[in-house]
Design a protein around this motif. Structure first.
Motif, PDB file in Angstrom:
ATOM      1  N   GLY A  10      10.312  -4.870   3.411  1.00 48.64           N
ATOM      2  CA  GLY A  10       9.005  -5.482   3.205  1.00 48.64           C
ATOM      3  C   GLY A  10       8.217  -5.436   4.508  1.00 48.64           C
ATOM      4  N   LYS A  11       7.073  -6.069   4.527  1.00 47.43           N
ATOM      5  CA  LYS A  11       6.242  -6.115   5.752  1.00 47.43           C
ATOM      6  C   LYS A  11       5.343  -7.335   5.706  1.00 47.43           C
ATOM      7  CE  LYS A  11       2.467  -5.731   3.697  1.00 47.43           C
ATOM      8  NZ  LYS A  11       1.135  -6.100   3.587  1.00 47.43           N
ATOM      9  N   THR A  12       4.872  -7.717   6.887  1.00 46.21           N
ATOM     10  CA  THR A  12       3.801  -8.711   6.897  1.00 46.21           C
ATOM     11  C   THR A  12       2.732  -8.247   7.876  1.00 46.21           C
ATOM     12  OG1 THR A  12       3.192 -11.030   7.160  1.00 46.21           O
ATOM     13  CG2 THR A  12       4.903 -10.224   8.629  1.00 46.21           C
ATOM     14  N   GLU A  17      -5.820  -7.663   8.372  1.00 50.93           N
ATOM     15  CA  GLU A  17      -5.896  -7.179   6.985  1.00 50.93           C
ATOM     16  C   GLU A  17      -7.353  -7.204   6.511  1.00 50.93           C
ATOM     17  OE1 GLU A  17      -4.740 -10.240   8.207  1.00 50.93           O
ATOM     18  OE2 GLU A  17      -3.094 -10.437   6.737  1.00 50.93           O
ATOM     19  N   HIS A  18      -7.644  -6.405   5.556  1.00 53.92           N
ATOM     20  CA  HIS A  18      -8.974  -6.163   4.996  1.00 53.92           C
ATOM     21  C   HIS A  18      -9.889  -5.415   5.968  1.00 53.92           C
ATOM     22  CE1 HIS A  18      -8.588  -7.994   1.085  1.00 53.92           C
ATOM     23  NE2 HIS A  18      -7.909  -8.970   1.645  1.00 53.92           N
ATOM     24  N   ALA A  19     -10.026  -5.930   7.206  1.00 47.73           N
ATOM     25  CA  ALA A  19     -10.864  -5.203   8.175  1.00 47.73           C
ATOM     26  C   ALA A  19     -10.317  -3.782   8.339  1.00 47.73           C
ATOM     27  CB  ALA A  19     -10.854  -5.951   9.511  1.00 47.73           C
ATOM     28  N   SER A 102       2.662 -10.547  -3.556  1.00 47.92           N
ATOM     29  CA  SER A 102       2.778 -11.682  -2.636  1.00 47.92           C
ATOM     30  C   SER A 102       2.376 -11.338  -1.210  1.00 47.92           C
ATOM     31  CB  SER A 102       4.233 -12.171  -2.598  1.00 47.92           C
ATOM     32  OG  SER A 102       4.629 -12.553  -3.875  1.00 47.92           O
ATOM     33  N   GLY A 103       1.802 -10.157  -1.016  1.00 46.59           N
ATOM     34  CA  GLY A 103       1.362  -9.766   0.325  1.00 46.59           C
ATOM     35  C   GLY A 103       2.496  -9.325   1.224  1.00 46.59           C
ATOM     36  N   LEU A 104       3.658  -9.021   0.655  1.00 48.68           N
ATOM     37  CA  LEU A 104       4.802  -8.648   1.492  1.00 48.68           C
ATOM     38  C   LEU A 104       5.194  -7.177   1.326  1.00 48.68           C
ATOM     39  CD1 LEU A 104       7.014 -11.876   1.250  1.00 48.68           C
ATOM     40  CD2 LEU A 104       5.191 -11.320   2.852  1.00 48.68           C
ATOM     41  N   GLY A 105       4.293  -6.396   0.781  1.00 50.39           N
ATOM     42  CA  GLY A 105       4.478  -4.943   0.783  1.00 50.39           C
ATOM     43  C   GLY A 105       5.413  -4.383  -0.265  1.00 50.39           C
ATOM     44  N   GLN A 142      -1.669   3.472  -6.669  1.00 55.42           N
ATOM     45  CA  GLN A 142      -1.373   2.082  -7.061  1.00 55.42           C
ATOM     46  C   GLN A 142      -2.493   1.124  -6.696  1.00 55.42           C
ATOM     47  OE1 GLN A 142       3.251   1.424  -7.132  1.00 55.42           O
ATOM     48  NE2 GLN A 142       2.732   1.830  -5.028  1.00 55.42           N
ATOM     49  N   HIS A 143      -3.212   1.428  -5.558  1.00 50.12           N
ATOM     50  CA  HIS A 143      -4.141   0.446  -5.001  1.00 50.12           C
ATOM     51  C   HIS A 143      -5.596   0.872  -4.908  1.00 50.12           C
ATOM     52  CE1 HIS A 143      -1.526  -2.750  -4.222  1.00 50.12           C
ATOM     53  NE2 HIS A 143      -0.817  -2.179  -3.268  1.00 50.12           N
ATOM     54  N   GLY A 144      -5.890   2.116  -5.165  1.00 49.86           N
ATOM     55  CA  GLY A 144      -7.288   2.560  -5.053  1.00 49.86           C
ATOM     56  C   GLY A 144      -7.627   3.052  -3.666  1.00 49.86           C
ATOM     57  N   THR A 145      -7.954   2.111  -2.751  1.00 54.83           N
ATOM     58  CA  THR A 145      -8.391   2.521  -1.411  1.00 54.83           C
ATOM     59  C   THR A 145      -7.534   1.867  -0.321  1.00 54.83           C
ATOM     60  OG1 THR A 145      -9.952   0.684  -1.414  1.00 54.83           O
ATOM     61  CG2 THR A 145     -10.820   2.858  -2.050  1.00 54.83           C
ATOM     62  N   PRO A 146      -6.248   2.166  -0.269  1.00 62.13           N
ATOM     63  CA  PRO A 146      -5.419   1.519   0.754  1.00 62.13           C
ATOM     64  C   PRO A 146      -5.784   2.023   2.143  1.00 62.13           C
ATOM     65  CG  PRO A 146      -4.210   3.307  -0.266  1.00 62.13           C
ATOM     66  CD  PRO A 146      -5.511   3.198  -1.009  1.00 62.13           C
ATOM     67  N   GLY A 148      -3.527   2.350   4.489  1.00 66.80           N
ATOM     68  CA  GLY A 148      -2.381   3.132   4.991  1.00 66.80           C
ATOM     69  C   GLY A 148      -1.465   2.321   5.894  1.00 66.80           C
ATOM     70  N   ILE A 149      -1.841   1.083   6.196  1.00 66.88           N
ATOM     71  CA  ILE A 149      -1.001   0.283   7.116  1.00 66.88           C
ATOM     72  C   ILE A 149       0.341  -0.075   6.468  1.00 66.88           C
ATOM     73  CG2 ILE A 149      -2.028  -1.980   6.501  1.00 66.88           C
ATOM     74  CD1 ILE A 149      -1.656  -2.719   9.514  1.00 66.88           C
ATOM     75  N   ASP A 150       0.318  -0.411   5.175  1.00 61.25           N
ATOM     76  CA  ASP A 150       1.561  -0.861   4.519  1.00 61.25           C
ATOM     77  C   ASP A 150       2.613   0.244   4.505  1.00 61.25           C
ATOM     78  OD1 ASP A 150       0.182  -3.170   4.074  1.00 61.25           O
ATOM     79  OD2 ASP A 150       0.511  -3.242   1.912  1.00 61.25           O
ATOM     80  N   ILE A 193      -8.607  -7.703  -5.217  1.00 64.70           N
ATOM     81  CA  ILE A 193      -9.193  -8.468  -4.107  1.00 64.70           C
ATOM     82  C   ILE A 193      -9.946  -7.540  -3.147  1.00 64.70           C
ATOM     83  CG2 ILE A 193      -8.655 -10.028  -2.177  1.00 64.70           C
ATOM     84  CD1 ILE A 193      -6.315 -11.051  -3.947  1.00 64.70           C
ATOM     85  N   VAL A 194      -9.388  -6.357  -2.899  1.00 64.87           N
ATOM     86  CA  VAL A 194     -10.067  -5.380  -2.030  1.00 64.87           C
ATOM     87  C   VAL A 194     -11.389  -4.948  -2.695  1.00 64.87           C
ATOM     88  CG1 VAL A 194      -9.910  -3.025  -1.077  1.00 64.87           C
ATOM     89  CG2 VAL A 194      -7.974  -4.589  -0.848  1.00 64.87           C
ATOM     90  N   GLU A 195     -11.358  -4.754  -4.000  1.00 63.18           N
ATOM     91  CA  GLU A 195     -12.588  -4.354  -4.719  1.00 63.18           C
ATOM     92  C   GLU A 195     -13.641  -5.466  -4.658  1.00 63.18           C
ATOM     93  OE1 GLU A 195     -10.484  -1.336  -7.924  1.00 63.18           O
ATOM     94  OE2 GLU A 195     -11.250  -3.272  -8.667  1.00 63.18           O
ATOM     95  N   CYS A 273      -1.370 -13.788   4.827  1.00 63.87           N
ATOM     96  CA  CYS A 273      -1.070 -12.396   5.174  1.00 63.87           C
ATOM     97  C   CYS A 273      -1.193 -11.518   3.938  1.00 63.87           C
ATOM     98  CB  CYS A 273       0.314 -12.271   5.802  1.00 63.87           C
ATOM     99  SG  CYS A 273       1.667 -12.848   4.779  1.00 63.87           S
ATOM    100  N   GLY A 274      -1.767 -10.327   4.147  1.00 68.52           N
ATOM    101  CA  GLY A 274      -1.971  -9.418   3.017  1.00 68.52           C
ATOM    102  C   GLY A 274      -3.331  -9.657   2.392  1.00 68.52           C
ATOM    103  N   SER A 275      -3.411  -9.445   1.101  1.00 71.11           N
ATOM    104  CA  SER A 275      -4.747  -9.474   0.490  1.00 71.11           C
ATOM    105  C   SER A 275      -5.333 -10.871   0.348  1.00 71.11           C
ATOM    106  CB  SER A 275      -4.704  -8.772  -0.858  1.00 71.11           C
ATOM    107  OG  SER A 275      -3.679  -9.336  -1.638  1.00 71.11           O
TER     108      SER A 275
HETATM  109  O1  PMV Z   1      -1.452  -7.594  -0.126  1.00 70.96           O
HETATM  110  P1  PMV Z   1      -0.799  -6.431   0.496  1.00 70.96           P
HETATM  111  O2  PMV Z   1       0.558  -6.686   0.993  1.00 70.96           O
HETATM  112  O3  PMV Z   1      -0.848  -5.204  -0.400  1.00 70.96           O
HETATM  113  O4  PMV Z   1      -1.648  -6.032   1.803  1.00 70.96           O
HETATM  114  C1  PMV Z   1      -2.950  -5.519   1.655  1.00 70.96           C
HETATM  115  C2  PMV Z   1      -3.616  -5.290   2.990  1.00 70.96           C
HETATM  116  C3  PMV Z   1      -5.108  -4.976   2.871  1.00 70.96           C
HETATM  117  O5  PMV Z   1      -5.592  -4.848   4.209  1.00 70.96           O
HETATM  118  C4  PMV Z   1      -5.842  -6.093   2.183  1.00 70.96           C
HETATM  119  C5  PMV Z   1      -5.347  -3.685   2.109  1.00 70.96           C
HETATM  120  C6  PMV Z   1      -4.964  -2.410   2.855  1.00 70.96           C
HETATM  121  O6  PMV Z   1      -4.866  -1.386   2.193  1.00 70.96           O
HETATM  122  O7  PMV Z   1      -4.792  -2.428   4.082  1.00 70.96           O
END
Ligand code: PMV
Length: 313
Positions: A10-12, A17-19, A102-105, A142-146, A148-150, A193-195, A273-275
């Motif tokens: 997993g990851k945190t 995030e978002h930026a 849950s934002g943990l990748g 899976q996510h549309g516009t990730p 790439g950090i995860d 949430i990103v959308e 952490c995460g979205s």
């Molecule tokens: O919620 P998670 O674990 O998928 O993290 C998303 C991180 C964002 O910055 C919101 C989206 C992204 O692609 O970086």
């Protein structure tokens, strides 16, 4: 042939995030205590791809014409990039200790573990860069516009300072990082949430970009503090990052409460952490406060807590 087993952690996200979706830097670390495991085995006497997902209770053979099946799409993405047109009959068994949404990748770990499993099964020995490239394509699906950090932090299993379209920088952690992940119990769906934030940014570009610029300052400073082992300062910056995520409308009462509880119980700092809008809070803590902060978070409503350590370089 015996089954081959592959995993991905997993990851945190500590900062940004978002930026990061809009080209700003972010910092993420792997969570090796949780993982997706995939075992893959040839099925010489059967015909087709047998999927068993222990977490979801799924047990079925893939219908290769079903384009709405995400397993099918993920396998096709991998095969297309590897220029292979057929996956021989196999059984693919999935089990995971990463909570979903849950934002943990969990989705990035699934993408990376599937890429490792299928490519190795086909006889490829892919370098990390190629695994990362394929996992990124799966994440897009899976996510549309990730950003790439995860997929990057999960593939390389090292703390990263990540910026889109820039070579990945690995962070040299000055002092081990002890963290508690506290689950709000609310599931959050990254794509949605990103959308939603994109729509907000289209309406109010200056306001949102101003928050992103502040987050960039925090992230850049945090990089130095992590490298020099100034954990107090890292914690303060995390809590500051949380305030900007609140301003962006990405928090909720439950997450704010868990952040306050962690800080009051003695964490160096905490943030969602995460979205966001659910998922986990990550708190940076001193090692001797693991028990007390864990208890405080559970007492104050965390659905569960996970302790993780990122070792100093
Ligand atoms: O919620 P998670 O674990 O998928 O993290 C998303 C991180 C964002 O910055 C919101 C989206 C992204 O692609 O970086």
């Amino acid at each position: 042939m015996p089954a081959m087993v592959f995993s991905a952690p997993g990851k945190t996200i500590f900062f940004g995030e978002h930026a990061v979706v809009y080209g700003f830097p972010a910092i993420a670390v792997p969570l090796i205590e949780i993982s997706v495991k995939i075992s893959i085995q040839a099925l010489p006497d059967e015909d087709g791809i047998h999927i068993v997902n222990r977490n979801l209770g799924e047990d079925f053979f893939l219908d290769i014409s079903d384009k709405s099946c995400h397993y099918q799409m993920i396998i096709m993405t991998i095969l297309n990039i590897l220029k292979i047109n057929h996956l021989p009959s196999t059984k693919i068994t999935i089990s995971s200790t990463i909570p979903v949404a849950s934002g943990l990748g969990s989705s990035a770990a699934f993408a990376v573990a599937m890429t490792k499993a299928i490519s190795s099964f086909l006889g490829f020995k892919l370098p990390f860069e190629k695994i990362n490239e394929i996992a990124f394509e799966i994440e897009k699906f899976q996510h549309g516009t990730p950003s790439g950090i995860d997929n990057s932090v999960v593939t390389f299993q090292k703390p990263v300072f990540f910026q889109k379209d820039t070579p990945i920088e690995f962070l040299s952690v000055g002092k081990s990082l002890h963290v508690i992940l506290a689950d709000s119990g609310i599931r959050s769906f990254t794509k949605k949430i990103v959308e939603e934030l994109k729509i907000e940014r289209d309406k109010h570009p200056e306001q949102i970009n101003m928050e992103f610029k502040e987050i960039k300052k925090i992230t850049t400073e945090a990089k130095e503090m992590i490298e020099s082992g100034n954990l107090k300062e890292v914690g303060l910056l995390m809590t500051e990052n949380h305030r900007h995520l609140q301003n962006l409308g990405l928090s909720c009462q439950e997450l704010d409460h868990l952040v306050d509880v962690a800080v009051k119980a003695g964490a160096y700092g905490a943030k969602l952490c995460g979205s966001g809008k659910g998922g986990n809070v990550v708190a940076l803590i001193n090692e001797d406060k693991i028990k007390s902060i864990h208890s405080a978070l559970i007492k104050e409503g965390a659905a569960s807590c996970l302790y993780s350590k990122v070792r100093a370089a």
